[in-house]
Design a protein around this motif. Structure first.
Motif, mmCIF file in Angstrom:
data_model
loop_
_atom_site.group_PDB
_atom_site.id
_atom_site.type_symbol
_atom_site.label_atom_id
_atom_site.label_comp_id
_atom_site.label_asym_id
_atom_site.label_seq_id
_atom_site.Cartn_x
_atom_site.Cartn_y
_atom_site.Cartn_z
ATOM 1 N N GLY A 96 91.104 83.341 124.199
ATOM 2 C CA GLY A 96 91.256 84.236 123.246
ATOM 3 C C GLY A 96 91.696 85.545 123.193
ATOM 4 O O GLY A 96 92.344 86.390 122.469
ATOM 5 N N THR A 193 88.515 83.395 117.896
ATOM 6 C CA THR A 193 88.659 82.347 117.277
ATOM 7 C C THR A 193 90.193 82.425 116.451
ATOM 8 O O THR A 193 90.737 81.335 115.879
ATOM 9 C CB THR A 193 87.712 81.628 116.625
ATOM 10 N N ALA A 194 90.313 83.592 115.905
ATOM 11 C CA ALA A 194 91.525 83.720 114.833
ATOM 12 C C ALA A 194 92.938 84.000 115.465
ATOM 13 O O ALA A 194 93.720 83.951 114.932
ATOM 14 C CB ALA A 194 91.030 84.707 113.956
ATOM 15 N N ASN A 195 92.848 84.150 116.932
ATOM 16 C CA ASN A 195 93.935 84.558 117.350
ATOM 17 C C ASN A 195 95.082 83.254 117.225
ATOM 18 O O ASN A 195 95.023 82.345 118.017
ATOM 19 C CB ASN A 195 93.822 84.627 119.061
ATOM 20 N N ALA A 196 95.931 83.661 116.621
ATOM 21 C CA ALA A 196 97.220 82.587 116.308
ATOM 22 C C ALA A 196 98.441 82.366 117.381
ATOM 23 O O ALA A 196 98.863 81.290 117.486
ATOM 24 C CB ALA A 196 97.679 82.922 115.033
ATOM 25 N N TYR A 224 87.710 77.742 114.234
ATOM 26 C CA TYR A 224 89.187 78.004 114.725
ATOM 27 C C TYR A 224 89.958 77.682 113.531
ATOM 28 O O TYR A 224 91.332 77.765 113.614
ATOM 29 C CB TYR A 224 89.638 77.105 115.998
ATOM 30 N N SER A 227 93.145 79.772 112.584
ATOM 31 C CA SER A 227 94.160 80.089 113.615
ATOM 32 C C SER A 227 95.078 78.904 113.534
ATOM 33 O O SER A 227 94.815 77.788 113.386
ATOM 34 C CB SER A 227 93.525 80.000 115.116
#
Length: 265
Positions: A96, A193-196, A224, A227
């Motif tokens: 992440g 967890t939002a890291n695309a 997740y 993402s």
């Protein structure tokens, strides 16, 4: 000539880093530069760890993340991370933070936001939680406790042999930190967890795992959902928490290898 892709294996609580030896050998044969550095304070051998539990004690999640971050920053190429249990949580945190090309998290410990807390998970960690002072100590499991937490899906004799070969005392601090994660906005168990833009992630779960039951891994997968990065899950219905070290380890390892090849890694 390109250098081989580094793969770093990260152990969880109660297992020594050398328990990854069959995996590092297999991944080396497959062309990766595989290594399994221990947690901060981990002695070089199982026996040394048992003889010197104080060196392991009081290391929390942030300590471990910083330790592996320092190892990663010395590499020329972003590594693939493969972690088991708390090692799976650490791998997700590092992924992440864009410090890894990809991660495989096997029966990974609960990250912040995951709510299910099955009774078997409470029983598996009771040796630590029964005494608040264990937050600053290293705690060992008995062979019977190991059979419940790790070896419930394999023959008792195999569980006892794995216990004798690989187990070491574990710091209690990460468990206390994970238990309080959903009440702490700055919890070290928080993962981006939002890291695309991160690399791909594979979650693996053993259907008979007492320590990290399948419900926990599936709840992790849901974290997740915001993402667009690759997030996959593979389950092994008949396996418990010992799936990285017991007689069926190769099936799990080859599943990870197959997934990595699908990601062109």
């Amino acid at each position: 000539m390109t250098s081989p892709t580094p793969v770093i294996f990260i152990h969880g609580l109660w297992l020594h880093a050398t328990s990854w030896t069959p995996w590092t050998e297999l991944f080396g044969q497959e062309g990766y530069a595989a290594s399994a550095p221990g947690w901060p304070g981990d002695p070089d051998t199982v026996q040394d760890a048992r003889d010197n539990p104080e060196s392991i004690a009081d290391h929390g999640i942030d300590d471990v993340v910083e330790h592996y971050t320092a190892i990663i920053r010395k590499l020329d190429t972003a590594p693939i991370l493969i972690g088991h249990s708390f090692g799976g949580m650490i791998a997700q945190k590092l992924l992440g933070q864009d410090l890894a090309a990809a991660a495989v998290a096997i029966d990974a410990a609960q990250i912040k936001g995951v709510l299910p807390l099955p009774l078997s998970a409470l029983r598996a960690t009771l040796p630590v939680f029964k005494n608040p002072a264990n937050k600053h100590r290293a705690v060992s499991l008995t062979a019977e406790q190991f059979r419940f937490a790790f070896g419930n899906a394999i023959p008792e004799a195999e569980s006892d042999a794995l216990y004798e070969r690989w187990t070491i005392p574990a710091p209690g601090k990460p468990l206390f930190e994970a238990a309080a994660a959903n009440f702490n906005p700055h919890s070290p168990a928080k993962v981006d967890t939002a890291n695309a833009l991160r690399g791909p992630l594979l979650l693996m779960t053993g259907g008979k795992d007492h320590t990290v039951p399948e419900a926990v891994t599936r709840a992790t997968l849901k974290q997740y959902r915001h993402s667009d990065a690759v997030t996959d899950i593979t389950d092994f219905p008949g396996k418990g928490h010992s799936l990285t070290i017991d007689a069926g380890w190769r099936e799990v390892a080859e599943s990870a290898l197959t997934w990595l090849r699908r990601q062109s890694l």
